[in-house]
Every structure is written in structure tokens, then in C-alpha cells.
Design a protein around this motif. Sequence first.
Motif, PDB file in Angstrom:
ATOM      1  N   ALA A  38       0.832  -1.199   0.000  1.00  0.00           N
ATOM      2  CA  ALA A  38       0.000   0.000   0.000  1.00  0.00           C
ATOM      3  C   ALA A  38       0.871   1.255   0.000  1.00  0.00           C
ATOM      4  O   ALA A  38       2.024   1.235   0.425  1.00  0.00           O
ATOM      5  CB  ALA A  38      -0.901  -0.003   1.232  1.00  0.00           C
ATOM      6  N   ARG A  39       0.310   2.331  -0.497  1.00  0.00           N
ATOM      7  CA  ARG A  39       0.978   3.632  -0.431  1.00  0.00           C
ATOM      8  C   ARG A  39       0.780   4.182   0.987  1.00  0.00           C
ATOM      9  O   ARG A  39      -0.245   3.927   1.622  1.00  0.00           O
ATOM     10  CB  ARG A  39       0.378   4.624  -1.428  1.00  0.00           C
ATOM     11  N   PRO A  40       1.728   4.963   1.483  1.00  0.00           N
ATOM     12  CA  PRO A  40       1.587   5.508   2.834  1.00  0.00           C
ATOM     13  C   PRO A  40       0.287   6.298   3.058  1.00  0.00           C
ATOM     14  O   PRO A  40      -0.356   6.143   4.099  1.00  0.00           O
ATOM     15  CB  PRO A  40       2.823   6.390   2.985  1.00  0.00           C
ATOM     16  N   MET A  41      -0.129   7.098   2.086  1.00  0.00           N
ATOM     17  CA  MET A  41      -1.359   7.871   2.278  1.00  0.00           C
ATOM     18  C   MET A  41      -2.602   6.972   2.244  1.00  0.00           C
ATOM     19  O   MET A  41      -3.617   7.301   2.861  1.00  0.00           O
ATOM     20  CB  MET A  41      -1.465   9.004   1.254  1.00  0.00           C
ATOM     21  N   GLU A  42      -2.520   5.855   1.542  1.00  0.00           N
ATOM     22  CA  GLU A  42      -3.622   4.889   1.602  1.00  0.00           C
ATOM     23  C   GLU A  42      -3.741   4.339   3.019  1.00  0.00           C
ATOM     24  O   GLU A  42      -4.854   4.162   3.540  1.00  0.00           O
ATOM     25  CB  GLU A  42      -3.385   3.736   0.630  1.00  0.00           C
ATOM     26  N   LEU A  43      -2.607   4.090   3.645  1.00  0.00           N
ATOM     27  CA  LEU A  43      -2.614   3.570   5.015  1.00  0.00           C
ATOM     28  C   LEU A  43      -3.176   4.589   5.996  1.00  0.00           C
ATOM     29  O   LEU A  43      -3.847   4.215   6.970  1.00  0.00           O
ATOM     30  CB  LEU A  43      -1.215   3.127   5.426  1.00  0.00           C
ATOM     31  N   VAL A  44      -2.932   5.870   5.747  1.00  0.00           N
ATOM     32  CA  VAL A  44      -3.515   6.915   6.596  1.00  0.00           C
ATOM     33  C   VAL A  44      -5.033   6.837   6.517  1.00  0.00           C
ATOM     34  O   VAL A  44      -5.739   6.852   7.538  1.00  0.00           O
ATOM     35  CB  VAL A  44      -3.005   8.316   6.183  1.00  0.00           C
ATOM     36  N   LEU A  45      -5.560   6.719   5.292  1.00  0.00           N
ATOM     37  CA  LEU A  45      -7.004   6.645   5.088  1.00  0.00           C
ATOM     38  C   LEU A  45      -7.589   5.351   5.673  1.00  0.00           C
ATOM     39  O   LEU A  45      -8.626   5.374   6.332  1.00  0.00           O
ATOM     40  CB  LEU A  45      -7.293   6.725   3.588  1.00  0.00           C
ATOM     41  N   ILE A  46      -6.909   4.239   5.457  1.00  0.00           N
ATOM     42  CA  ILE A  46      -7.352   2.970   6.027  1.00  0.00           C
ATOM     43  C   ILE A  46      -7.326   3.036   7.555  1.00  0.00           C
ATOM     44  O   ILE A  46      -8.240   2.546   8.237  1.00  0.00           O
ATOM     45  CB  ILE A  46      -6.480   1.806   5.512  1.00  0.00           C
ATOM     46  N   GLY A  47      -6.293   3.661   8.111  1.00  0.00           N
ATOM     47  CA  GLY A  47      -6.205   3.819   9.558  1.00  0.00           C
ATOM     48  C   GLY A  47      -7.368   4.618  10.115  1.00  0.00           C
ATOM     49  O   GLY A  47      -7.959   4.266  11.142  1.00  0.00           O
ATOM     50  N   MET A  48      -7.718   5.694   9.430  1.00  0.00           N
ATOM     51  CA  MET A  48      -8.855   6.493   9.866  1.00  0.00           C
ATOM     52  C   MET A  48     -10.143   5.682   9.791  1.00  0.00           C
ATOM     53  O   MET A  48     -10.959   5.695  10.718  1.00  0.00           O
ATOM     54  CB  MET A  48      -9.001   7.748   9.013  1.00  0.00           C
ATOM     55  N   CYS A 117     -12.503   9.152  17.770  1.00  0.00           N
ATOM     56  CA  CYS A 117     -11.574   8.722  16.720  1.00  0.00           C
ATOM     57  C   CYS A 117     -10.459   9.754  16.525  1.00  0.00           C
ATOM     58  O   CYS A 117     -10.626  10.751  15.828  1.00  0.00           O
ATOM     59  CB  CYS A 117     -12.298   8.457  15.403  1.00  0.00           C
ATOM     60  N   SER A 118      -9.322   9.472  17.133  1.00  0.00           N
ATOM     61  CA  SER A 118      -8.174  10.383  17.054  1.00  0.00           C
ATOM     62  C   SER A 118      -7.763  10.643  15.606  1.00  0.00           C
ATOM     63  O   SER A 118      -7.408  11.765  15.241  1.00  0.00           O
ATOM     64  CB  SER A 118      -6.983   9.799  17.812  1.00  0.00           C
ATOM     65  N   ALA A 119      -7.805   9.603  14.777  1.00  0.00           N
ATOM     66  CA  ALA A 119      -7.389   9.754  13.381  1.00  0.00           C
ATOM     67  C   ALA A 119      -8.315  10.707  12.630  1.00  0.00           C
ATOM     68  O   ALA A 119      -7.859  11.587  11.898  1.00  0.00           O
ATOM     69  CB  ALA A 119      -7.343   8.397  12.690  1.00  0.00           C
ATOM     70  N   SER A 120      -9.626  10.559  12.813  1.00  0.00           N
ATOM     71  CA  SER A 120     -10.584  11.453  12.147  1.00  0.00           C
ATOM     72  C   SER A 120     -10.417  12.889  12.621  1.00  0.00           C
ATOM     73  O   SER A 120     -10.432  13.824  11.821  1.00  0.00           O
ATOM     74  CB  SER A 120     -12.029  11.017  12.433  1.00  0.00           C
TER      75      SER A 120
END
Length: 139
Positions: A38-48, A117-120
Motif C-alpha cells: 500500500a501507499r503511505p497515504m492509503e494507510l492513513v485513510l485505512i487507519g482512519m 476517533c483520534s485519526a478522524s
Amino acid sequence: MKARIQWTGNVSFEGQADSGHPVRMDGPPEFGGQNLGARPMELVLIGMGGCTAFDVIHILKKARQDVTDCIAEIDATRADTEPKVFTKIHVHFRVTGRKLDPKRVQQAIELSATKYCSASIMLGKTAEIIHDFEIVEAQ
């Protein structure tokens, strides 16, 4: 919380945090990658998405709602110029269960978005985040 990211060649990396689960990241071929992760920014979105879905399920279970499934579908837009931060994020929840109360589902989503949700909440500093949902009656 700690994380360690190791370069594995070209534009590939393997990350690992406190849980010990490895995550492979790679770039597209046009940037020297082999499309192996995965791309790093995809992981950010998946994490959220994982963070908010976790909250929604937890809150609904605590409210004694008979939830059998929850899918968070996310559509995001990034800035055209560097840094290409997320500017808009739409989260659509498909919550499946038996006789779910729409008010409880809405409340769970709002609590996740505004309190838990800290990520959101972090991504909300650069992006407009909107949520909606549908309820599917379980068979």
C-alpha cells in the motif's frame, strides 16, 4: 507508541509498530516501485476508517444494538499541490444488524467523529469530513 520503518529497496519500506504486525509499503512503478504494498497515504485513510469503524461498533454494542456487520467506505480528495494533504473525506457506513435504531447509529457515528476517533479528528484539521450511513436488516 513507537514505530519503526525500514527501507527494503527502491521505494519499498516495511513498517512495524508496538503491535508487532508488519506493514509493507511500496510506490507505483512510475516512481521506482514494484506495487508490492500500500501507499503511505492509503494507510492513513485505512487507519482512519479502521479507527472510526472500531468506535461505531463499540458504541453500538455498548448500546445493546444487534450489529452483525459494519463497512466504512471512504472516498477522499487530496490537494493538487504539495503537500498533497487530504482536503475532503466522505465516510459512508453500511451497518448491518437486527432492528437497529437509526438514532443510535447516527449518535455512534457522531461520537466517533467528534470525541473518540483520534485519526478522524486529526485529519479534520486539514480536510472537510462528512459522514452518512445506511442500515441493512440482517437476514
